[in-house]
Design a protein around this motif. Structure first.
Motif: not given
Length: 416
Positions: A111-117
């Motif tokens: 979730d955090a990776a998708l939010q950042t990218i």
């Protein structure tokens, strides 16, 4: 006049000082990155980054390097803080988005990776590396449908990148998992008193993370004028397994006590991905009957061409008076998956990979053979794979005398 001179002197001294300071901080940054990438002394790198920030608090490169150094010492929260700090200060700093996304992926925080990218892609929608990072983040969610949808989007966006097509094919192959199948090949001849021949095969395939394991039972029955003259069975075990992201191997072992099959059959091939859709093969084939042994080399290459795939494979005999070469070419056009395709093929000579005639390999290898064929495979109801192939072979059965052989193969696989 004197005042003006002093003013210009002040400007020159100030600019010189600033230039010297810039050179000093740049040199410090180069030294810091060398300590991280070459010396791998992360504690020293952290101290250098902190010194750089003290000297030039607005120089964001030091914050990025500090984040990387903290990451390498497994101080994840600190690394995350400094990457986010850089993004907050300058949203055009692409490397900060990349480093933070990779950090979240490595920590299995999809979730955090998708939010950042996703934030990065809003700012830089054409940045290919960002799209590939999003693909990695989606794969963490263990949602094959979402991953496949995004892969399909990327294939349209970057049609020249054949590795994306390979990943989609591999993913769909993995998604199908285990399967059970049956196939039958009937061969008819234009010579009186010869045939038909029937070759039936049952198999079970187990899909693992980096390998496919297949167990196979084969039964072969040759008839003459409607009467069985030779029959028997063979057991096979084969596997395709990935040895690295860019290569894989194929291994086949077969045993039989019946004269219609080899007593022992061993096949091995190594496949290397060369990039840009190219693949090479190097292999060896071994067949042992009650009276003979033969060895063959297999050399080949493959190339993805859009949605199609072309393969050319050659075989040469080892330890024979002549190499007796044979060649087989195949073109497949894929539709929705690796199992949905139309294929055409052509070849010359007899190869050790032909199961139906392997017991006659010693007799046929030195004779001429000209063949063509076509086939179609289709996944139906998302549960079954059906296939049909046909082939024509102009076979020399004794020097200067030929027979026509027509093969018809039907197959059915059940996806478990």
């Amino acid at each position: 006049m004197k005042l003006k001179y002093l003013f210009f002197l002040f400007i020159i001294v100030t600019k010189t000082s600033l230039f010297a300071q810039k050179m000093d901080t740049d040199s410090l940054l180069v030294a810091t990155n060398k300590v991280i990438s070459v010396e791998k002394n992360y504690t020293k790198a952290i101290a250098l980054c902190q010194l750089g920030i003290k000297k030039a608090p607005n120089y964001l490169d030091f914050y990025v390097s500090l984040g990387n150094a903290y990451k390498m010492t497994n101080q994840i929260d600190s690394a995350r803080y400094y990457f986010k700090y850089v993004i907050a200060k300058n949203t055009n700093y692409k490397e900060a988005f990349s480093y933070l996304t990779r950090l979240e992926i490595e920590q299995n925080k999809a979730d955090a990776a998708l939010q950042t990218i996703d934030q990065a892609l809003v700012l830089c929608p054409e940045e290919k590396d960002f799209h590939l990072l999003k693909l990695r983040a989606l794969e963490l969610e263990n949602n094959p449908k979402a991953t496949a949808t995004y892969l399909s989007f990327l294939i349209k966006k970057y049609p020249e990148d054949t590795t994306l097509k390979d990943r989609l094919f591999d993913m769909k192959l993995d998604a199908y998992g285990d399967r059970i199948g049956i196939s039958n090949t009937t061969t008819v001849f234009n010579r009186s008193g010869v045939g038909p021949w029937n070759y039936t095969s049952l198999h079970y395939a187990k899909q693992l993370k980096n390998a496919t394991i297949i167990g196979r039972f084969d039964y072969n029955d040759r008839q003459s004028s409607g009467t069985s003259v030779l029959s028997g069975s063979m057991y096979e075990l084969e596997t395709y397994y990935k040895t690295s992201p860019k290569n894989y191997s194929f291994l086949n072992i077969g045993i039989s006590n019946d004269r219609i099959f080899p007593k022992v059959r061993l096949n091995y091939s190594f496949f290397q991905n060369l990039g840009k859709g190219w693949e090479t093969e190097l292999g060896i084939r071994y067949n042992k009957t009650n009276t003979t042994e033969n060895y063959s080399t297999a050399l080949g290459f493959g190339k993805y061409l859009g949605a199609g795939w072309f393969n050319l494979r050659s075989y040469f005999q080892i330890g024979q008076k002549k190499p007796y070469p044979s060649f087989a070419s195949t073109y497949r056009y894929y539709f929705n998956s690796r199992y949905d395709y139309f294929a055409i093929n052509a070849g010359y000579g007899t190869s050790p990979d032909e199961r139906e005639t392997i017991s006659q390999f010693d007799q046929r290898v030195s004779l001429n053979s000209y063949r063509i064929g076509a086939g179609y495979n289709k996944v139906v109801f998302k549960k079954f794979i059906i296939g049909a192939q046909t082939g024509f072979n102009r076979q020399e059965y004794t020097p200067s005398k030929y027979q026509n052989e027509i093969n018809i193969t039907l197959q059915l696989q059940w996806l478990l």
